[in-house]
Design an enzyme around this catalytic site. Sequence first.
Site, short mmCIF file in Angstrom:
data_model
loop_
_atom_site.label_atom_id
_atom_site.label_comp_id
_atom_site.label_asym_id
_atom_site.label_seq_id
_atom_site.Cartn_x
_atom_site.Cartn_y
_atom_site.Cartn_z
N GLU A 160 0.85 -1.19 0.00
CA GLU A 160 0.00 0.00 0.00
C GLU A 160 0.89 1.24 0.00
O GLU A 160 1.94 1.27 0.64
CB GLU A 160 -0.94 -0.01 1.20
CG GLU A 160 -0.30 -0.32 2.55
CD GLU A 160 0.31 0.89 3.21
OE1 GLU A 160 -0.03 2.02 2.81
OE2 GLU A 160 1.13 0.71 4.11
N CYS A 215 3.82 3.54 10.67
CA CYS A 215 4.45 2.74 9.60
C CYS A 215 5.76 3.32 9.08
O CYS A 215 6.69 2.57 8.79
CB CYS A 215 3.47 2.60 8.43
SG CYS A 215 2.00 1.62 8.81
N GLY A 264 9.77 20.71 9.03
CA GLY A 264 8.92 20.48 10.20
C GLY A 264 9.58 19.54 11.18
O GLY A 264 10.81 19.51 11.31
#
Length: 204
Positions: free
Chosen positions: A77, A186, A179
């Site tokens: 994914e 994950c 940032g």
Amino acid sequence: MDRRTTPHHIAVFDSGYVGLVAVACFAELSHVSRVWAVIDYVPSSRSPPSPSAPAPGSAKPSKTPVSPTSPTPPTPEFTAEGRVVEDFMRLDRIVIGTDDPTAARLVEALHDGIPRPVEVMDTASAEMAKMAATARLATKISFTNEIAALCEATDADITHVTRTIGQDHRLSPHFMNPGLGYGGSCFPKDSRASPPTPATPSSC
């Protein structure tokens, strides 16, 4: 949208939120008629679906024709935390890792209705593609933070720098915001999944 007339039955084996979201998206595509309960134990004779990122080369391809007890082809994914449903329904590509044409067709059929390129490859290449994509994003985020530190030291404006870099078609503006770095459930785990590279002789 292309919808199948014969929905599949899908069993989810301890897949976590990514696996459950994937099944929900398959249901939205009308490909699922029943989902068996998530279980925590998988008998050794079966292999669970592979929605996340095992270390490349860790999964062994099966030479047995696909059956209800056959290992599920790795289908990495490529989704972001907080927007997994949107990303899943608008995939950039569908990656299937198997040498079994029947298994590849079954997994591809589950994605009917998502008009994206399907890349069928061997298991190790599918796992490496997932790991490399994660590593590339992690590198880009870390690189941007390093440039931000240099900007602070030289009174440069990081927003001007990243906007200029992002206008280069070879680099793109995505993941170029400084940032806190990357995190989540994950990204760090997948970044550490890389196997050690073989030692190369020194040229010195």
